[in-house]
Design an enzyme around this catalytic site. Structure first.
Site, short mmCIF file in Angstrom:
data_model
loop_
_atom_site.label_atom_id
_atom_site.label_comp_id
_atom_site.label_asym_id
_atom_site.label_seq_id
_atom_site.Cartn_x
_atom_site.Cartn_y
_atom_site.Cartn_z
N CYS A 124 0.81 -1.23 0.00
CA CYS A 124 0.00 0.00 0.00
C CYS A 124 0.84 1.27 0.00
CB CYS A 124 -0.94 0.01 1.20
SG CYS A 124 -2.13 -1.33 1.14
N HIS A 257 -3.71 7.26 1.25
CA HIS A 257 -4.06 5.90 0.85
C HIS A 257 -5.48 5.58 1.34
CE1 HIS A 257 -4.02 1.67 0.29
NE2 HIS A 257 -3.88 1.38 1.57
N ASN A 287 -10.10 -0.71 -1.30
CA ASN A 287 -8.65 -0.52 -1.18
C ASN A 287 -7.97 -1.21 -2.37
OD1 ASN A 287 -5.94 -0.62 -0.54
ND2 ASN A 287 -6.23 -1.25 1.57
O1 UT7 Z 1 -3.94 -0.92 3.30
C1 UT7 Z 1 -3.75 -1.61 4.49
C2 UT7 Z 1 -4.65 -2.83 4.47
N1 UT7 Z 1 -5.37 -3.08 5.67
C3 UT7 Z 1 -6.19 -2.23 6.28
O2 UT7 Z 1 -6.32 -1.11 5.92
C4 UT7 Z 1 -6.98 -2.72 7.46
C5 UT7 Z 1 -7.20 -1.67 8.51
N2 UT7 Z 1 -8.19 -2.15 9.46
C6 UT7 Z 1 -9.51 -2.01 9.25
O3 UT7 Z 1 -9.91 -1.41 8.27
C7 UT7 Z 1 -10.45 -2.54 10.30
O4 UT7 Z 1 -9.72 -3.05 11.40
C8 UT7 Z 1 -11.38 -3.67 9.74
C9 UT7 Z 1 -12.41 -3.05 8.79
C10 UT7 Z 1 -10.57 -4.73 9.01
C11 UT7 Z 1 -12.15 -4.32 10.88
O5 UT7 Z 1 -12.88 -3.36 11.62
P1 UT7 Z 1 -12.84 -3.41 13.24
O6 UT7 Z 1 -13.75 -2.36 13.70
O7 UT7 Z 1 -11.40 -3.32 13.62
O8 UT7 Z 1 -13.47 -4.82 13.53
P2 UT7 Z 1 -12.83 -6.09 14.28
O9 UT7 Z 1 -11.70 -6.67 13.49
O10 UT7 Z 1 -12.55 -5.69 15.68
O11 UT7 Z 1 -14.03 -7.11 14.23
C12 UT7 Z 1 -15.24 -6.87 14.90
C13 UT7 Z 1 -16.17 -8.04 14.64
C14 UT7 Z 1 -15.54 -9.41 14.87
O12 UT7 Z 1 -16.51 -10.21 15.47
P3 UT7 Z 1 -16.46 -10.51 17.06
O13 UT7 Z 1 -15.16 -11.22 17.26
O14 UT7 Z 1 -16.53 -9.16 17.71
O15 UT7 Z 1 -17.68 -11.36 17.27
C15 UT7 Z 1 -15.29 -9.94 13.46
O16 UT7 Z 1 -15.36 -11.34 13.37
O17 UT7 Z 1 -16.63 -8.03 13.28
C16 UT7 Z 1 -16.47 -9.34 12.72
N3 UT7 Z 1 -16.22 -9.21 11.28
C17 UT7 Z 1 -17.22 -9.09 10.40
N4 UT7 Z 1 -18.55 -9.08 10.54
C18 UT7 Z 1 -19.29 -8.92 9.44
C19 UT7 Z 1 -15.03 -9.13 10.63
N5 UT7 Z 1 -15.24 -8.99 9.31
C20 UT7 Z 1 -16.60 -8.95 9.14
C21 UT7 Z 1 -17.42 -8.80 8.01
N6 UT7 Z 1 -18.76 -8.80 8.21
N7 UT7 Z 1 -16.93 -8.67 6.77
#
Ligand code: UT7
Length: 330
Positions: A124, A257, A287
């Site tokens: 990225c 980004h 992204n």
């Molecule tokens: O260019 C660099 C590439 N990477 C990034 O930019 C990633 C940066 N990070 C992010 O954008 C965020 O951390 C995410 C969008 C990936 C995740 O958001 P979050 O608010 O940090 O959520 P989380 O990982 O804490 O997950 C919360 C919950 C989890 O469930 P539990 O354990 O709380 O029951 C996940 O299993 O959301 C669940 N979850 C989903 N639910 C529905 C994870 N992915 C999904 C999904 N749909 N697609």
């Protein structure tokens, strides 16, 4: 040293995939994706390994060529000939082949005459690495004009059974022509005011993908600790920008980004800047890794939002963990 973006171009594949379509394939929802990331839809190749027609020789090369051709066309309209482009750098982490480099095929197909052509891989942050490298080559006087392309076909890497990563990414390419030829000066003193690149390799495991080419098919799944990447971006990007500005007046635009709309909001808040200085298109493309910033630059250029003499910060972040930025007078 005079350095100016004189032309831009971009490309995304035709196939549009909405959040609702993803919700039909995995346990997720439009509401979850929109509220956690800001993404509404993305463009993805159907099956990049079975590319046909214009993409027959590979989706990464063909996407880069279309974006590059569009940028060169704009440059030609402004009076720069393609034969004057001596340097071609492609940033990608999803090349069609281990070698030759994507840039070699792209430069050949675009009809550049005997250019220096090579790829840079910093995921990225790849576009910023390419931009800063090109700017240094231009300021050394070794080349006068460069074609810089950020391209990623993330659908090559996506595991549609992993909802935590597959909803985040899209395919796309963005290109720009950078010149140091003072006949394009037109009054404004365009140039790079400061550039930075940083990595913390000890945290590489936070976001990684081992190549299936080199390590067998099992190695190709992406691993991401989303929360760790999010926190890294929100903490380090404002620091990087503050260091780039170093007391200079606030820039008109912060071109970041496009990884997550909430990251843009958090960075704006930490820098105490209004969101209208942070242009975004993540809602439409998701992204696209090395392509996000040049895709956005192309939209801004075509909308007439890149004004001569304005300053802008561009910043990228991601796998490495890495960070890159530049303070640029347009
Ligand atoms: O260019 C660099 C590439 N990477 C990034 O930019 C990633 C940066 N990070 C992010 O954008 C965020 O951390 C995410 C969008 C990936 C995740 O958001 P979050 O608010 O940090 O959520 P989380 O990982 O804490 O997950 C919360 C919950 C989890 O469930 P539990 O354990 O709380 O029951 C996940 O299993 O959301 C669940 N979850 C989903 N639910 C529905 C994870 N992915 C999904 C999904 N749909 N697609």
């Amino acid at each position: 040293m005079f350095t100016k973006i004189i032309a831009t171009g971009s490309y995304v594949p035709e196939r549009l995939v909405t959040n609702d379509e993803l919700a039909g394939m995995m346990e997720t929802s439009d509401e979850w994706i929109r509220t956690r990331t800001g993404i509404r839809e993305r463009h993805l190749f159907e099956d990049p390994s079975a590319a046909v027609g214009a993409e027959a020789e590979g989706t990464t090369v063909s996407s880069a060529c279309i974006a590059g051709e569009r940028a060169i066309h704009m440059a030609e309209e402004k009076g720069l000939q393609r034969s004057e482009i001596g340097l071609c750098i492609v940033a990608t982490c999803t090349p069609d082949a281990v070698f030759p480099a994507t840039a070699c095929a792209v430069a050949d197909r675009l009809g550049l005459s005997a250019p220096a052509a090579f790829d840079l891989s910093l995921a990225c942050t790849g576009f910023l690495a390419a931009f800063n490298t090109a700017a240094i080559y231009l300021s050394s006087g070794m080349y006068k004009n460069a074609l810089i392309i950020g391209v990623d076909v993330m659908s090559k890497l996506l595991d549609m059974s992993d909802r935590s990563t597959s909803i985040l990414f899209g395919d796309g390419a963005g290109a720009l022509v950078l010149t140091s030829d003072t006949r394009f000066r037109e009054g404004s003193d365009s140039g790079v005011l400061k550039a930075l690149l940083r990595t913390d390799g000890s945290r590489g495991g936070v976001l990684s993908c081992r190549s299936a080419y080199l390590n067998g098919p099992e190695a190709s799944a992406m691993h991401m600790d989303g929360r760790a990447v999010f926190e890294f971006a929100v903490r380090e990007v404002p620091r990087l920008i503050t260091e780039l500005l170093d007391g200079q007046p606030e820039p008109e635009l912060y071109i970041l980004h496009q990884a997550n709309y909430r990251i843009l909001e958090a960075v704006a808040k930490r820098l105490r800047q209004p969101m209208d200085r942070f242009p975004h298109n993540i809602e439409r493309y998701a992204n696209t890794t090395a392509a996000t910033i040049p895709l956005l630059l192309d939209e801004l250029m075509r909308e007439g939002r890149l004004h001569d003499g304005d300053t802008t910060v561009m910043a990228g972040f991601g796998a490495g963990l890495s960070l890159g930025g530049v303070l640029l007078r347009l």
